[in-house]
Design an enzyme around this catalytic site. Structure first.
Site, short mmCIF file in Angstrom:
data_model
loop_
_atom_site.label_atom_id
_atom_site.label_comp_id
_atom_site.label_asym_id
_atom_site.label_seq_id
_atom_site.Cartn_x
_atom_site.Cartn_y
_atom_site.Cartn_z
N HIS A 3 -46.07 -13.91 2.68
CA HIS A 3 -46.47 -14.68 3.86
C HIS A 3 -45.56 -14.39 5.07
CE1 HIS A 3 -43.57 -17.08 1.61
NE2 HIS A 3 -43.18 -17.55 2.78
N GLY A 49 -39.54 -11.74 4.45
CA GLY A 49 -38.69 -12.41 5.43
C GLY A 49 -37.44 -11.60 5.72
N SER A 50 -36.72 -11.23 4.66
CA SER A 50 -35.52 -10.41 4.82
C SER A 50 -35.75 -8.98 4.37
CB SER A 50 -34.37 -11.00 4.00
OG SER A 50 -34.62 -10.86 2.61
N ASN A 91 -35.29 -8.09 1.29
CA ASN A 91 -34.48 -7.88 0.10
C ASN A 91 -35.30 -7.96 -1.19
OD1 ASN A 91 -31.74 -7.44 1.02
ND2 ASN A 91 -31.79 -9.54 1.76
N GLU A 145 -38.47 -7.81 -1.61
CA GLU A 145 -39.54 -6.82 -1.59
C GLU A 145 -39.00 -5.46 -2.02
OE1 GLU A 145 -40.48 -10.38 0.41
OE2 GLU A 145 -38.80 -9.04 0.82
N HIS A 179 -31.60 11.58 3.35
CA HIS A 179 -30.61 11.68 2.27
C HIS A 179 -31.14 11.20 0.92
CE1 HIS A 179 -26.84 11.71 5.08
NE2 HIS A 179 -27.75 12.61 5.42
N ASN A 180 -32.02 10.20 0.93
CA ASN A 180 -32.44 9.57 -0.32
C ASN A 180 -33.87 9.88 -0.71
OD1 ASN A 180 -30.65 7.15 1.26
ND2 ASN A 180 -29.86 7.99 -0.65
N ARG A 206 -26.76 18.46 -2.42
CA ARG A 206 -26.04 17.25 -2.86
C ARG A 206 -26.99 16.05 -2.97
NH1 ARG A 206 -23.26 14.60 2.31
NH2 ARG A 206 -24.71 15.42 3.84
N ARG A 255 -28.05 14.07 -6.46
CA ARG A 255 -27.89 12.62 -6.61
C ARG A 255 -29.21 11.95 -7.00
NH1 ARG A 255 -24.30 12.65 -1.15
NH2 ARG A 255 -22.41 13.50 -2.14
#
Length: 167
Positions: free
Chosen positions: A9, A71-72, A74, A76, A103-104, A138, A142
């Site tokens: 929401h 909302g933040s 995090n 999710e 990089h990721n 690199r 990783r």
């Protein structure tokens, strides 16, 4: 490119905005919901589906990406990262959006709908979608370590720098 979307929401307004923005900019949005405001909805229901969509299409060779919104951002991000093969990064700036891809090789991005303006978040997503993975050795190494751990649950060997002097 297909872009899978999921939110709760708190991210509904941004998700709906992004679906329109993506279509206007030549992307194919795949909206996994929610579709109506419900203050008691649960983000895993929608974010897991968005991440599953990305993982399935990438396994077939597509270059699909995803965006999850809360909302933040995090929770999710945590939900999306439970899907095997997905690397989801929480972004809060242009630089974090760019580095998540460079990089990721992040396949899903998470943004906090209560943390930024619509314009800021749209620019983070645009940066994420337009930035390629660098392919640097690199970074490949990783990501390989993470993928191996995901498959085997065996920790990568410690490098010499991790050993205590004199041990």
């Amino acid at each position: 490119m297909r872009v899978h979307l999921g939110s709760d929401h708190a991210g509904l307004e941004l998700k709906d905005h992004l679906a329109r923005w993506l279509a206007e900019h030549g992307y194919e949005p795949v909206d996994h919901g929610p579709f109506v405001y419900d203050a008691l909805d649960d983000y895993p229901v929608f974010c897991l589906r968005a991440a599953e969509g990305v993982a399935a299409e990438r396994a077939e060779g597509a270059d699909s990406l995803g965006v999850v919104i809360g909302g933040s951002g995090n929770g999710e991000q945590m939900a999306a990262n439970k899907v095997p093969g997905v690397r989801c990064a929480l972004v809060w700036s242009q630089q974090t959006a760019e580095l998540a891809r460079q990089h990721n090789d992040a396949t899903v991005v998470s943004v906090g709908g209560r943390m930024h303006t619509l314009e800021e978040m749209t620019s983070f997503v645009e940066t994420f979608l337009r930035t390629p993975f660098s392919g640097d050795e690199r970074h490949v190494r990783r990501i390989g370590q993470l993928s191996d751990y995901e498959a085997t649950h065996e920790l990568p060997p410690l490098p010499d720098s991790a050993r205590q002097p004199g041990a």
